[in-house]
Structure formats: structure tokens, C-alpha cells
Write an enzyme that holds these catalytic residues in place. Structure first.
Site, short mmCIF file in Angstrom:
data_model
loop_
_atom_site.label_atom_id
_atom_site.label_comp_id
_atom_site.label_asym_id
_atom_site.label_seq_id
_atom_site.Cartn_x
_atom_site.Cartn_y
_atom_site.Cartn_z
CG ASP A 10 -2.56 -1.99 0.54
OD1 ASP A 10 -1.43 -1.98 -0.01
OD2 ASP A 10 -2.71 -1.79 1.77
CG ASP B 207 -1.37 -5.94 0.45
OD1 ASP B 207 -0.63 -6.62 1.18
OD2 ASP B 207 -0.95 -5.03 -0.30
CE LYS C 83 2.19 -7.19 0.68
NZ LYS C 83 1.97 -5.92 1.40
CD GLU D 289 1.27 -1.95 5.00
OE1 GLU D 289 1.35 -0.98 5.80
OE2 GLU D 289 1.03 -1.82 3.79
CD GLU E 249 6.95 -0.51 0.47
OE1 GLU E 249 6.13 -1.41 0.78
OE2 GLU E 249 6.65 0.49 -0.23
O1 KIV Z 1 0.47 -3.07 -1.99
C1 KIV Z 1 1.50 -3.41 -2.60
O2 KIV Z 1 1.57 -3.42 -3.83
C2 KIV Z 1 2.65 -3.81 -1.80
C3 KIV Z 1 3.97 -3.94 -2.49
C4 KIV Z 1 4.49 -2.63 -2.90
C5 KIV Z 1 4.93 -4.69 -1.66
O3 KIV Z 1 2.52 -4.01 -0.63
#
Ligand code: KIV
Length: 270
Positions: free
Chosen positions: A49, A88, A118, A120, A187
Site C-alpha cells: 500500500d 497488502d 499482508k 499490519e 519494519e
Molecule cells: O506497503 C509496503 O510497501 C510495505 C513494505 C514497505 C513492507 O508494507
């Protein structure tokens, strides 16, 4: 005999950790760059994202929508044959309820062509992670300086320096691994904390600004290529200066058009 896998799967990534072989992750947002990353042998292409910042020009990832993610995922998937593709879940597509998260992840898989999603968060995300895995959707976790919590952190700041934060991040990573996440992005945390997490969980850790002990590394493609010559961060290594090179090429093109040097007779039809 060529033993390199034709398609990288979550199982390969787990084997990499067991074998002590580093995992290479790079973001991509369109077909052209996804194809180049795939050809270069990148193991995992992340449709991050971060596209809100590097493609859309927003100040954070917060405005990115699920439809934005699906649009870019579809483009990336068309360019990739070997790498594993993870996409994401954007801000507020999964935080309100588990049902929201299941539906959003389903759309990323069904409409975007994602092979995994993915998200968070630590302990608070574990229930959703377990439910996603139960319906067959692999999940990559993400702890530490999670950009969707930017305003909670007061900026893109290193997390995990205080004992409280350290404990929370470590507990979060353990909870994600226990819930079945196949990998965890860590991160912008102190390198010793990332090393501790990497030793504590059986699944691969993928670091960004988290030191060398992680099982793999991820960077944003635009940063690796130097597409924005004005952006830099301590954890970024630029492998090219494509921003400057593109600007030079555009200026040369403009000069040729203005002077009449482009197009030449060879570049015209008779
Ligand atoms: O959104 C993204 O690109 C990420 C990476 C920086 C890990 O989550």
C-alpha cells in the site's frame, strides 16, 4: 539439474528459513517493473500500500482503497511467473471486524490475483489471521513501525526502543506466528529486537530498517531504483539513479522535438 522452483510458494519460504537462505522481497505496482523483478530472481513481489505514496503521491498509505490495491495487483500478477505475489490489505479494510477482513482478503485473491495477503498489527490481528488461514488464504504479518498507525506513532519513527514497545512487538510477532502467518515483516525497529523476533518465531521474518538478522529483506522498488532523487532514509540502499536518468532522457527528448532533430527520416514512414 535445475532445482530452482518454477513458482515460489509459502512452503519454499519456510524452507529458506530452515536452510538459512535469505529471502528477497521487493515491492511492485505495475506489470513492467513486476516483470523485471521476476526476471531478476526476486522471490516475493509485494504489492504494497506504499503505492499510495510512491505512485499516487499521497503523504501516507491511509487513503489507499481496496479497489486501488486490486487494480495494481491485477497489473503486477500479469508480469510475474516465478515470484510469490502478496498484496497488502489497505487501512480500514480489516480493522473494524473479522468479517470485513475476510471479505477484503477474498477480493484481493479473487479479483486481484493475490497468492497471499499482508496485514499490519500484532496480537489484535491474530484472530483475523487464524480465520483467513482457516479459509485457505495465506497471511504475511507486519509488526514494528506499521505505517497504517503512523498518526498513533507521531510519524514514521523507529518503534521498539522502550521496554513496553519491545514487549508488545515481540508478543505481536509470536501471536501472528501462532495464528499461522507464513512470514512476518518487521519494519523500522532496532536490529537486536528484530534478531530476537527472528530467533523466537519459526516462520521467516522479512526486515525493512530492521537489521541484517532477519530471514529476508524488503525494500520499496522506487527507493531501490532512485526514482525520487529527493527521497532517502537510513535503511534504503539505492542500486540505481533511474530518477535522474529518466529526467535526463525526458529533457533530451524535449530538446530534440523543439530543435526538429526528432523524428528523423528513419523514424518516419515514406
Ligand atoms: O506497503 C509496503 O510497501 C510495505 C513494505 C514497505 C513492507 O508494507
Amino acid at each position: 539439474m535445475d532445482t530452482a522452483p518454477k513458482k515460489i510458494t509459502t512452503a519454499h519460504l519456510r524452507q529458506r528459513k530452515a536452510a538459512g537462505e535469505k529471502i528477497v522481497v521487493l515491492t511492485a505496482y505495475d506489470v513492467a517493473f513486476a516483470r523485471l523483478a521476476d526476471r531478476a530472481g526476486v522471490d516475493v513481489v509485494l504489492v504494497g500500500d506504499t503505492l499510495g505514496m510512491v505512485v499516487q503521491g499521497q503523504a501516507s498509505t491511509l487513503p489507499v482503497t481496496l479497489d486501488d490495491m486490486i487494480y495494481h495487483a491485477r497489473a503486477v500478477v500479469r508480469g510475474v511467473t516465478r515470484a510469490h505475489v502478496v498484496v497488502d490489505l489497505p487501512f480500514m479494510s480489516y480493522q473494524v471486524s473479522v468479517e470485513d477482513g475476510l471479505r477484503a482478503a477474498g477480493r484481493l485473491m479473487k479479483e486481484g490475483g493475490a497468492e497471499a495477503v499482508k496485514l499490519e498489527g500484532g496480537e489484535e490481528a491474530a484472530e483475523l489471521v487464524a480465520r483467513l488461514i482457516a479459509i485457505g488464504i495465506p497471511v504475511m504479518g507486519h509488526v514494528g513501525m506499521t505505517p497504517q498507525s503512523l498518526h498513533q506513532f507521531g510519524g514514521f519513527k523507529v518503534q521498539g526502543r522502550s521496554a513496553d514497545q519491545r514487549q508488545r512487538i515481540l508478543a505481536g510477532a509470536r501471536a501472528l506466528a501462532d495464528a499461522g502467518a507464513y512470514a512476518i515483516v518487521i519494519e523500522t525497529v532496532p536490529a537486536p529486537l528484530a534478531a530476537e523476533i527472528t530467533a523466537a518465531v519459526a516462520v521467516p521474518t522479512i526486515g525493512i530498517g530492521a537489521g541484517a538478522a532477519c530471514d529476508g529483506q524488503v525494500l520499496v522498488m522506487h527507493d531501490v531504483l532512485g526514482l525520487d532523487p529527493n527521497f532517502g532514509a537510513r535503511f534504503v540502499r539505492r542500486y540505481a539513479e533511474l530518477g535522474r536518468e529518466a529526467e535526463r532522457a525526458f529533457a533530451a527528448y524535449a530538446a530534440d522535438v523543439r530543435s526538429g532533430r526528432f523524428p528523423s527520416p528513419d523514424e518516419s514512414y515514406s
